[in-house]
Design a protein around this motif. Structure first.
Motif, PDB file in Angstrom:
ATOM      1  N   TRP A   1     -19.909  91.442   7.611  1.00  0.00           N
ATOM      2  CA  TRP A   1     -21.164  91.502   8.439  1.00  0.00           C
ATOM      3  C   TRP A   1     -22.010  92.604   8.346  1.00  0.00           C
ATOM      4  O   TRP A   1     -23.263  92.057   8.562  1.00  0.00           O
ATOM      5  CB  TRP A   1     -20.327  91.809  10.036  1.00  0.00           C
TER       6      TRP A   1
ATOM      7  N   LYS B   1     -28.664  86.443  13.707  1.00  0.00           N
ATOM      8  CA  LYS B   1     -27.686  87.078  12.814  1.00  0.00           C
ATOM      9  C   LYS B   1     -27.547  88.501  13.005  1.00  0.00           C
ATOM     10  O   LYS B   1     -26.437  89.194  12.911  1.00  0.00           O
ATOM     11  CB  LYS B   1     -27.786  86.843  11.391  1.00  0.00           C
TER      12      LYS B   1
ATOM     13  N   GLY C   1     -18.073  85.366  10.780  1.00  0.00           N
ATOM     14  CA  GLY C   1     -17.341  86.171   9.999  1.00  0.00           C
ATOM     15  C   GLY C   1     -16.325  85.420   9.059  1.00  0.00           C
ATOM     16  O   GLY C   1     -16.318  85.861   7.866  1.00  0.00           O
TER      17      GLY C   1
ATOM     18  N   TYR D   1     -20.836  92.391  17.008  1.00  0.00           N
ATOM     19  CA  TYR D   1     -19.556  92.482  16.317  1.00  0.00           C
ATOM     20  C   TYR D   1     -18.981  94.019  16.218  1.00  0.00           C
ATOM     21  O   TYR D   1     -17.860  94.699  16.486  1.00  0.00           O
ATOM     22  CB  TYR D   1     -19.464  92.136  14.963  1.00  0.00           C
TER      23      TYR D   1
ATOM     24  N   ALA E   1     -19.319  85.634  16.582  1.00  0.00           N
ATOM     25  CA  ALA E   1     -19.164  86.455  15.366  1.00  0.00           C
ATOM     26  C   ALA E   1     -17.680  86.204  14.825  1.00  0.00           C
ATOM     27  O   ALA E   1     -17.802  86.505  13.298  1.00  0.00           O
ATOM     28  CB  ALA E   1     -18.795  87.895  16.271  1.00  0.00           C
TER      29      ALA E   1
ATOM     30  N   ALA F   1     -24.253  90.621  14.304  1.00  0.00           N
ATOM     31  CA  ALA F   1     -23.562  91.719  13.755  1.00  0.00           C
ATOM     32  C   ALA F   1     -23.622  92.881  14.645  1.00  0.00           C
ATOM     33  O   ALA F   1     -22.788  93.491  14.509  1.00  0.00           O
ATOM     34  CB  ALA F   1     -24.683  91.956  12.512  1.00  0.00           C
TER      35      ALA F   1
END
Length: 595
Positions: free
Chosen positions: A537, A558, A360, A565, A356, A562
């Protein structure tokens, strides 16, 4: 020794799907003809150089380190010089430079992507060309035409390298008290004397000449930062043909023995009536040097992304192969003596944290580089101004937040390896050592936090911050009504509101007591860093949602990252906000004798 493969799929996702760079550069006349295929081809070739040439030298370079042979002579680790020659012959130093001086003229975001890969492969080696590019940018912006014609083609070609000489034994960040002096001479040059320390790439055997950019004081200079001038001081003074001539009075006195980046020579540089030439206006040297300092801070961000990525790649491979205990919910590999450690929740936490933070950081840093291109090359003056303000605002976050995250991520990588993590041959402990310095040099992360809160936000009453806030608000308003985006938009909107309120609260306190800024700055930067990451994100999640029906597992991954995160990393802000609000009293009321 480990492994490294350029994350080309994710790099292309950020450039083409998130940022839509081809459409963006169509508004920049000098880049309008560049297409996605060309960008991808450049990145693919760079990835091969990094994985095949540079990465194999990373561990051996760390083990061998640089050698000081006396009388100013420094040699780099075995293979470094040959790799640099390949780098030069392939034209990589010229990638993002002005064609007027032999450059290829590609956008900053392409050069930025190159440097991510270089830093993943070998951070210590990459500092040599990295600082040279910063010297190029400084001279390109502030050098006289004569200095530009003399030095820029050599820096662009890579046959000469560059440094920046700021720090002195008695002063680091506080440049207002530096003592190096510059005396005018009859031929228009200056005789410069003094000692600089911690000069990365200050001496080596990679190139035929080294161009030092040196901060010094003229005889009549006012005190403080308003009395600093900038000078170009070459190792060898160019002759009339523009080739290295007489040996100048600038020499390496010794090299530092550091905990990390052993393959880069960190030098004590002694200047004894060295010939130098003024760059920019007298007593305005700090303004000119800020071009190079800001480039270096962005460079530290790319170093940190590079280390986060390579540490993640290696710890992921190890976690899939290392057998240790059984899954808490029953065997996942019953045919084996134990399960691979990737089945364990805490190992997954550490892996996903790295993933992450890497992805990011890639989105954030590539977006920032694109805005540098807008600032320099967009056809609309209003767009240029807007981009400049956003880059100025976010540079301290790019340096500090990414380097904090890299240290955490490399520590996670070492932890995943267990006992092998602190054994040198596996390579993880080197990444931890290399990452730790990124939090210190080019302005400690506390200095970056003070810059963000004190200068960039409170200094202009939040004008620049409102510009980034507008981007967040527009995204929230556009996506907030869509049910599938609630899990991403709601926390983004929430952290945006909290940052706004926190900023106003600290600003009010600071009017009564300036120490409130110093007490709040570090947790404040961490909070705003998460706001920035939340924005990117959420945007990446939107794209992944739109494309998940394609069946490409990339988008599924992905989305999963996200969700991790927002669930596991963003909640850190509950703590950092409380820390920032706690004020200065518990710090400043403690008498020195009680420490």
């Amino acid at each position: 020794m480990g492994q490294y493969a350029a994350p080309l799929r994710d790099m292309q996702f950020v450039l083409h799907e998130l940022l839509n760079v081809e459409a963006e550069i169509s508004q920049m006349p000098k880049h309008a003809d560049l297409d996605a295929d060309t960008i991808n081809a450049v990145l693919e070739e760079a990835g091969k150089f990094c994985s095949e040439v540079l990465f194999p030298l990373n561990h051996s370079g760390d083990q061998e380190g640089c050698t000081y042979a006396g009388d100013g002579v420094v040699t780099t680790p075995k293979g470094f010089k040959e790799a640099y020659q390949q780098y030069v012959e392939a034209g990589w130093p010229a990638l993002g430079c002005d064609p007027e001086y032999g450059g290829q003229g590609l956008p900053a975001f392409v050069n930025n992507a190159l440097y991510e890969m270089l830093n993943s492969a070998n951070q210590a080696w990459t500092m040599y060309p990295g600082l040279s590019h910063g010297a190029y940018e400084c001279l390109h912006a502030h050098g006289t035409p004569e200095l530009q014609q003399r030095y820029l083609p050599k820096l662009v070609a890579g046959v000469w390298t560059g440094t920046m000489c700021l720090t002195e034994p008695h002063c680091g960040t506080d440049l207002g008290i530096l003592r190096t002096r510059a005396e005018p001479t009859s031929d228009g040059s200056y005789a410069i004397s003094g000692t600089k320390i911690f000069i990365s790439s200050g001496e080596h055997d990679l190139a035929e000449n080294i161009v030092h950019l040196v901060l010094a004081r003229l005889p009549d200079a006012p005190k403080g930062t308003k009395g600093i001038s900038l000078f170009i001081v070459p190792k060898f003074v160019p002759n009339e043909a523009g080739e290295p001539g007489e040996r100048n009075g600038v020499k390496c006195g010794s090299i530092e023995h550091k905990m990390g980046i052993h393959g880069n020579a960190t030098c004590v540089i002694n200047l004894d009536n060295a010939k130098g030439w003024l760059v920019g206006e007298p007593n305005k040297g700090l303004n000119a040097m800020f071009v190079m300092m800001n480039a270096a801070r962005l460079g530290v961000g790319m170093q940190s992304l590079g280390l986060t990525e390579v540490a993640y790649q290696n710890s992921l491979t190890y976690a899939k192969e290392r057998l240790q205990m059984r899954s808490l919910t029953g065997p996942k590999a019953p045919e084996k003596a134990a399960d691979p450690i990737i089945v364990h929740p805490d190992v997954r936490r550490m892996l996903l944290t790295q993933k992450a933070y890497a992805e990011g950081a890639r989105a954030f840093s590539y977006w920032s580089a694109l805005h540098i291109d807008k600032e320099l090359s967009h056809g609309d003056e209003a767009v240029r101004k807007e981009a400049a303000d956003l880059v100025a605002l976010l540079t301290p976050i790019l340096k500090a937040f990414l380097s904090d995250n890299a240290f955490e991520s490399t520590n996670h990588a070492m932890q995943i390896y267990g006992g092998h993590g602190f054994i040198a041959e596996w390579g993880m402990e080197q990444y931890v050592r290399d990452a730790r310095i990124n939090m210190i040099y080019e302005g400690t992360n506390a200095i970056q936090a003070l810059d963000l809160l004190g200068r960039k936000i409170l200094g202009d009453m939040g004008a620049k911050m409102k510009k980034f806030g507008k981007l967040v608000t527009e995204f929230v308003e556009a996506e907030g009504i869509k049910p599938e985006m609630q899990e991403f938009v709601n926390p983004l909107a929430d952290i945006g509101d909290k940052v706004q309120k926190l900023t106003m609260e600290i600003g009010m306190k600071a009017m009564q007591n300036p120490d409130e800024v110093g007490a709040a700055a570090v947790p404040y930067l961490r909070t705003v860093g998460h706001l920035v990451f939340s924005y990117f994100w959420a945007r990446m999640a939107r794209i992944a949602l739109d494309k998940q029906a394609s069946g490409d597992p990339f988008y599924k991954a992905k989305l999963a990252t996200a969700r991790f995160y927002f669930a596991k990393l963003l909640p850190e802000t509950a703590m950092t906000i409380r820390q920032a609000r706690a004020g200065s009293k518990s710090l400043m009321d403690v008498e020195e004798a009680l420490f």
